[in-house]
Design a protein around this motif. Structure first.
Motif, short mmCIF file in Angstrom:
data_model
loop_
_atom_site.label_atom_id
_atom_site.label_comp_id
_atom_site.label_asym_id
_atom_site.label_seq_id
_atom_site.Cartn_x
_atom_site.Cartn_y
_atom_site.Cartn_z
N ILE A 2 -12.72 1.51 3.15
CA ILE A 2 -12.26 2.18 1.95
C ILE A 2 -11.17 1.36 1.28
O ILE A 2 -10.19 0.98 1.91
CB ILE A 2 -11.75 3.60 2.27
N TYR A 3 -11.41 1.09 0.02
CA TYR A 3 -10.44 0.31 -0.75
C TYR A 3 -9.76 1.24 -1.75
O TYR A 3 -10.42 1.95 -2.49
CB TYR A 3 -11.15 -0.83 -1.48
N LEU A 4 -8.43 1.23 -1.71
CA LEU A 4 -7.67 2.10 -2.62
C LEU A 4 -7.44 1.36 -3.93
O LEU A 4 -6.68 0.41 -4.00
CB LEU A 4 -6.34 2.47 -1.97
N LYS A 5 -8.15 1.82 -4.96
CA LYS A 5 -8.04 1.15 -6.26
C LYS A 5 -6.79 1.56 -7.01
O LYS A 5 -6.04 0.73 -7.52
CB LYS A 5 -9.25 1.50 -7.12
N THR A 6 -6.60 2.85 -7.11
CA THR A 6 -5.39 3.35 -7.78
C THR A 6 -4.84 4.52 -7.00
O THR A 6 -5.55 5.18 -6.25
CB THR A 6 -5.69 3.82 -9.21
N ILE A 63 3.38 4.35 3.83
CA ILE A 63 2.83 4.74 2.54
C ILE A 63 1.97 3.58 2.07
O ILE A 63 2.38 2.42 2.16
CB ILE A 63 3.96 4.99 1.51
N VAL A 64 0.79 3.90 1.60
CA VAL A 64 -0.13 2.85 1.19
C VAL A 64 -0.21 2.80 -0.32
O VAL A 64 -0.48 3.81 -0.97
CB VAL A 64 -1.54 3.10 1.78
N LYS A 65 0.04 1.61 -0.84
CA LYS A 65 -0.03 1.43 -2.28
C LYS A 65 -1.44 1.07 -2.71
O LYS A 65 -2.28 0.70 -1.89
CB LYS A 65 0.91 0.29 -2.71
N LYS A 66 -1.64 1.13 -4.01
CA LYS A 66 -2.96 0.75 -4.52
C LYS A 66 -3.26 -0.72 -4.20
O LYS A 66 -2.37 -1.49 -3.90
CB LYS A 66 -3.03 0.99 -6.02
N HIS A 67 -4.52 -1.05 -4.33
CA HIS A 67 -5.02 -2.40 -4.07
C HIS A 67 -4.89 -2.82 -2.62
O HIS A 67 -4.59 -3.97 -2.32
CB HIS A 67 -4.31 -3.44 -4.98
N SER A 79 12.30 2.52 -2.84
CA SER A 79 12.85 1.78 -3.97
C SER A 79 12.35 0.34 -4.02
O SER A 79 11.94 -0.15 -5.07
CB SER A 79 14.38 1.81 -3.87
N LYS A 80 12.36 -0.32 -2.87
CA LYS A 80 12.06 -1.76 -2.88
C LYS A 80 10.58 -2.06 -2.71
O LYS A 80 10.07 -2.99 -3.32
CB LYS A 80 12.85 -2.45 -1.76
N ILE A 81 9.94 -1.31 -1.84
CA ILE A 81 8.56 -1.67 -1.51
C ILE A 81 7.54 -0.87 -2.30
O ILE A 81 6.60 -1.42 -2.86
CB ILE A 81 8.32 -1.53 0.00
N ILE A 82 7.74 0.42 -2.39
CA ILE A 82 6.72 1.24 -3.02
C ILE A 82 6.82 1.23 -4.54
O ILE A 82 5.86 0.95 -5.24
CB ILE A 82 6.80 2.70 -2.52
N TYR A 83 7.98 1.56 -5.06
CA TYR A 83 8.07 1.70 -6.51
C TYR A 83 8.73 0.51 -7.21
O TYR A 83 8.58 0.33 -8.41
CB TYR A 83 8.84 2.98 -6.86
N GLU A 84 9.49 -0.26 -6.48
CA GLU A 84 10.19 -1.41 -7.03
C GLU A 84 11.06 -1.06 -8.22
O GLU A 84 11.05 -1.71 -9.25
CB GLU A 84 9.17 -2.51 -7.38
N THR A 85 11.79 0.02 -8.05
CA THR A 85 12.77 0.44 -9.05
C THR A 85 13.82 1.31 -8.37
O THR A 85 13.58 1.83 -7.28
CB THR A 85 12.10 1.23 -10.19
#
Length: 233
Positions: A59-63, A82-86, A169-175
DNA sequence: CCATTAATTTAGT
DNA sequence: ACTAAATTAATGG
């Protein structure tokens, strides 16, 4: 949705969410993927994959955003990351076993792609560049996780909560300003503390002016101090 | 379709 | 564990 027209065939060529790995496939290989994959949509909160299920498809998480977790006996669950897209879900299980070791659930509405596992495997075998990209991403993944877990075991609650905030902040959202994608309970499950402790520390950080907290929205005010707490934990 | 209320989930003490 | 608040589902117009 874009329109009512049903697309009967997947084309990976023009996929704007293509993975780093799939990007190095030649067009013939990409067609193989296209004809052996299926796109699907999931709503927030829905389970994408259950631990213990057979790995018939990658399974590939596109978005969207998902959590990787295991459910312990009874109610207790532990969130691994937490798994980010792509990213591909369950790769370690793919090469290590025939069943998935972790569960995945959507934290946001997600767009995913199922890819036949046999075709995926044959691509790994025949295309070294593809295999390399897969290897890079799984290795990076496991380094990250092992480091997080090692550090965590040495930290007190304050350090763990600080870690979690920095992680988002740093890894998931970068803000520095973001909304937590889940409840306090789940935050607690991520860092291995009780729900009460998690809220208590969040409020403490707020009262000391380290973060701004409003519901699930967090703004980091004093990044230096937060990093310090994370380290000295 | 919208508004009100009931039920479930979540946050804080 | 308990209460309050918030979010979601159900109901009736």
């Amino acid at each position: 949705m874009v329109s009512g027209v049903i697309k009967t065939e997947n084309t990976c060529h023009d996929c704007k969410d293509i993975s780093c790995a799939a990007a190095v496939l030649n067009s013939k290989q990409l067609e193989l993927v296209a004809s052996n994959s299926q796109e699907s949509f999931l709503k927030k909160g829905e389970v994408i994959l259950h631990e213990g299920s057979l790995t018939s498809h990658i399974i590939y998480l596109k978005t969207g955003l998902a959590k990787e977790y295991i459910k312990h006996s009874g109610e207790k669950e532990q969130i691994l990351q937490i798994v980010k897209k792509h990213t591909y879900l369950g790769l370690p299980s793919l090469f290590g076993d025939r069943i998935n070791h972790y569960s995945y659930a959507a934290l946001e509405d997600c767009k995913i792609c199922y890819i036949d596992i046999n075709k995926f495997n044959s691509l790994v075998r025949e295309n070294g560049n593809f295999a390399y990209e897969i290897l890079v991403s799984t290795s990076r993944d496991s380094l990250n996780n092992i480091n997080r877990f090692l550090h965590r075991s040495q930290k007190k609650i304050f350090g763990r909560v600080a870690d979690a905030i920095l992680y988002f902040s740093k890894i998931i959202y970068e803000t520095n300003q973001f909304d937590l994608p889940f409840s306090r309970q789940e935050l607690a499950d991520l860092i291995g503390v009780s729900r009460e402790s998690a809220t208590r520390v969040l409020l403490k950080f707020k009262s000391e002016g380290i973060i701004d907290l409003k519901g699930r929205s967090i703004t980091i005010v004093n990044m230096n101090l937060l990093e310090q707490i994370s380290q000295t934990g």
